[in-house]
Design an enzyme around this catalytic site. Sequence first.
Site, mmCIF file in Angstrom:
data_model
loop_
_atom_site.group_PDB
_atom_site.id
_atom_site.type_symbol
_atom_site.label_atom_id
_atom_site.label_comp_id
_atom_site.label_asym_id
_atom_site.label_seq_id
_atom_site.Cartn_x
_atom_site.Cartn_y
_atom_site.Cartn_z
ATOM 1 N N SER A 133 -6.648 -3.700 14.319
ATOM 2 C CA SER A 133 -6.039 -3.061 15.489
ATOM 3 C C SER A 133 -7.057 -2.550 16.505
ATOM 4 O O SER A 133 -6.856 -2.673 17.714
ATOM 5 C CB SER A 133 -5.146 -1.918 15.023
ATOM 6 O OG SER A 133 -5.904 -0.955 14.296
ATOM 7 N N GLU A 135 -16.857 -7.182 -4.880
ATOM 8 C CA GLU A 135 -15.413 -6.960 -4.703
ATOM 9 C C GLU A 135 -14.663 -8.285 -4.670
ATOM 10 O O GLU A 135 -13.600 -8.430 -5.283
ATOM 11 C CB GLU A 135 -15.142 -6.179 -3.405
ATOM 12 C CG GLU A 135 -15.586 -4.720 -3.434
ATOM 13 C CD GLU A 135 -14.626 -3.837 -4.247
ATOM 14 O OE1 GLU A 135 -13.571 -4.303 -4.693
ATOM 15 O OE2 GLU A 135 -14.958 -2.637 -4.436
ATOM 16 N N ARG A 191 -3.249 3.126 12.469
ATOM 17 C CA ARG A 191 -2.784 4.370 11.832
ATOM 18 C C ARG A 191 -1.814 5.113 12.737
ATOM 19 O O ARG A 191 -0.881 5.752 12.254
ATOM 20 C CB ARG A 191 -3.983 5.227 11.425
ATOM 21 C CG ARG A 191 -4.740 4.584 10.258
ATOM 22 C CD ARG A 191 -5.932 5.390 9.803
ATOM 23 N NE ARG A 191 -6.700 4.629 8.797
ATOM 24 C CZ ARG A 191 -7.863 5.016 8.298
ATOM 25 N NH1 ARG A 191 -8.410 6.157 8.698
ATOM 26 N NH2 ARG A 191 -8.477 4.284 7.411
ATOM 27 N N CYS A 242 -0.121 4.239 1.768
ATOM 28 C CA CYS A 242 -0.485 5.245 2.778
ATOM 29 C C CYS A 242 0.593 5.503 3.832
ATOM 30 O O CYS A 242 0.723 6.612 4.314
ATOM 31 C CB CYS A 242 -1.828 4.916 3.418
ATOM 32 S SG CYS A 242 -1.876 3.328 4.248
ATOM 33 N N LYS A 263 -12.656 -4.545 2.051
ATOM 34 C CA LYS A 263 -12.086 -3.716 3.106
ATOM 35 C C LYS A 263 -12.985 -2.509 3.325
ATOM 36 O O LYS A 263 -13.198 -1.700 2.413
ATOM 37 C CB LYS A 263 -10.684 -3.272 2.708
ATOM 38 C CG LYS A 263 -10.014 -2.395 3.750
ATOM 39 C CD LYS A 263 -8.575 -2.122 3.373
ATOM 40 C CE LYS A 263 -7.920 -1.193 4.367
ATOM 41 N NZ LYS A 263 -6.536 -0.902 4.023
ATOM 42 N N ARG A 290 -10.962 7.823 3.653
ATOM 43 C CA ARG A 290 -10.746 6.797 2.630
ATOM 44 C C ARG A 290 -12.061 6.278 2.045
ATOM 45 O O ARG A 290 -12.108 5.205 1.463
ATOM 46 C CB ARG A 290 -9.970 5.617 3.229
ATOM 47 C CG ARG A 290 -8.652 5.975 3.903
ATOM 48 C CD ARG A 290 -7.670 4.812 3.820
ATOM 49 N NE ARG A 290 -6.622 4.831 4.814
ATOM 50 C CZ ARG A 290 -5.615 5.690 4.842
ATOM 51 N NH1 ARG A 290 -5.540 6.646 3.938
ATOM 52 N NH2 ARG A 290 -4.699 5.610 5.789
ATOM 53 N N LYS A 318 -12.178 -7.470 6.001
ATOM 54 C CA LYS A 318 -11.572 -6.635 7.036
ATOM 55 C C LYS A 318 -12.460 -5.441 7.328
ATOM 56 O O LYS A 318 -12.905 -4.782 6.385
ATOM 57 C CB LYS A 318 -10.213 -6.188 6.512
ATOM 58 C CG LYS A 318 -9.468 -5.223 7.381
ATOM 59 C CD LYS A 318 -8.215 -4.826 6.669
ATOM 60 C CE LYS A 318 -7.588 -3.680 7.427
ATOM 61 N NZ LYS A 318 -6.498 -3.093 6.736
ATOM 62 N N CYS A 320 0.858 -1.184 0.000
ATOM 63 C CA CYS A 320 0.000 0.000 0.000
ATOM 64 C C CYS A 320 0.891 1.229 0.000
ATOM 65 O O CYS A 320 2.098 1.123 0.169
ATOM 66 C CB CYS A 320 -0.913 0.012 1.219
ATOM 67 S SG CYS A 320 -2.278 1.198 1.044
ATOM 68 N N TYR A 357 -3.479 -9.703 15.973
ATOM 69 C CA TYR A 357 -2.443 -9.280 16.920
ATOM 70 C C TYR A 357 -2.458 -10.150 18.176
ATOM 71 O O TYR A 357 -1.573 -10.056 19.011
ATOM 72 C CB TYR A 357 -2.640 -7.797 17.284
ATOM 73 C CG TYR A 357 -2.662 -6.915 16.057
ATOM 74 C CD1 TYR A 357 -1.471 -6.529 15.437
ATOM 75 C CD2 TYR A 357 -3.864 -6.507 15.474
ATOM 76 C CE1 TYR A 357 -1.484 -5.761 14.285
ATOM 77 C CE2 TYR A 357 -3.889 -5.732 14.330
ATOM 78 C CZ TYR A 357 -2.700 -5.368 13.738
ATOM 79 O OH TYR A 357 -2.710 -4.614 12.596
HETATM 80 C C1 PBG Z 1 -3.148 0.202 4.870
HETATM 81 C C2 PBG Z 1 -3.710 -0.678 5.912
HETATM 82 C C3 PBG Z 1 -4.531 -0.352 7.005
HETATM 83 C C4 PBG Z 1 -4.665 -1.519 7.759
HETATM 84 C C5 PBG Z 1 -3.980 -2.525 7.092
HETATM 85 N N1 PBG Z 1 -3.411 -1.991 5.943
HETATM 86 C C6 PBG Z 1 -5.090 0.932 7.457
HETATM 87 C C7 PBG Z 1 -6.011 1.712 6.645
HETATM 88 O O1 PBG Z 1 -6.595 1.285 5.648
HETATM 89 O O2 PBG Z 1 -6.138 2.865 7.038
HETATM 90 C C8 PBG Z 1 -5.400 -1.646 9.059
HETATM 91 C C9 PBG Z 1 -4.972 -2.777 9.931
HETATM 92 C C10 PBG Z 1 -5.423 -2.681 11.329
HETATM 93 O O3 PBG Z 1 -6.180 -1.783 11.734
HETATM 94 O O4 PBG Z 1 -5.003 -3.555 12.102
HETATM 95 N N2 PBG Z 1 -3.958 0.560 3.836
#
Ligand code: PBG
Length: 324
Positions: free
Chosen positions: A274, A233, A205, A121, A195, A217, A248, A119, A312
């Site tokens: 997370s 998707e 983040r 970001c 996602k 986003r 996710k 990614c 995690y």
């Molecule tokens: C990056 C990404 C994100 C996560 C995994 N890859 C964050 C987002 O889309 O802002 C989130 C993973 C998590 O919260 O554990 N695009």
Amino acid sequence: MYPRTRGRRLRETEAIRSLVRETRLSPSELVYPIFVIEGEGEKREIPSMPGNYHFSADMLDDEIGELKGLGINAVLLFGVPGIKDAFGSEAYRDAGVVQRAVKSIKAQHPDMYVITDVCMCQYTDHGHCGMLTETGRVENDRTLEYLSRIALSHAKAGADMVAPSDMMDGRVGYIRDHLDENGYKHVGIMSYAVKYASAFYGPFRDAAGSAPSFGDRKTYQMDPANSDEALREARADIREGADIIIVKPALAYLDIVRRVKDSANIPVAAYNVSGEYAMLRNAVDSGILGEDAIMESLISIKRAGADIIITYFAKEIARKLRRE
Ligand code: PBG
């Protein structure tokens, strides 16, 4: 007469309960996410995600050894670069933070299955998952070139599988072609097909320094109110060549995990993100919930249909499974 007590007879002791148990969890189904940072000799706890750490590439040896000892055979790497720019160029540099981490893991533990998050970001100065136009819109098609460049650099470093999490349209096919053309047909794609634009990514983040500097986003991630869209998707990514698809987050989306699993003919991974981790972690650590809430949550993800859980909690759950 009808049998009134069948349910009770099958719950009498742990021996019979485990004999008829429909869902089981094994450490070999878990993927542990790891955050890698620049520098040397670094292992620092992530404040928003107690029990998880930022590692510099040279410090991964013990961690990977511990995971293998627990029966966890796969990791998902996230890079936190030292420098960000408009092109996210640290993301595809051969000596970038993820590339170095992959090389060091593979040198010491060739049998650990290494998946890398693909990614932009964490790498862009604006924190969006793709390239921006002058007016600040995310440019889908131009982003594909960058994503495939990132994926190829991870493959060259030795990654077994790449996991595009950007949610641009068409990236799975684009990355697949690019890997194939460059001699990396054996490298798999685990796509974040489904996602959602979720508030549960907050602690991530913080940990990855990837919050967008403006906007959100919602133009590329999914609306939490939608479910049919998840199937569209998933289907698109499968058609483009994804080997595994991710749903996710997991816990607030168990219905989606089930629908996607029922319609997909490839393995489905659920990402226990997370915010889900932080929520349970804090509740358990402060004594509001008993620690069994963690196993119950993970079993619910499995029961919903996930073949793989990215979590995690992987180490903690593997330890608990071992004790049992
Ligand atoms: C990056 C990404 C994100 C996560 C995994 N890859 C964050 C987002 O889309 O802002 C989130 C993973 C998590 O919260 O554990 N695009």
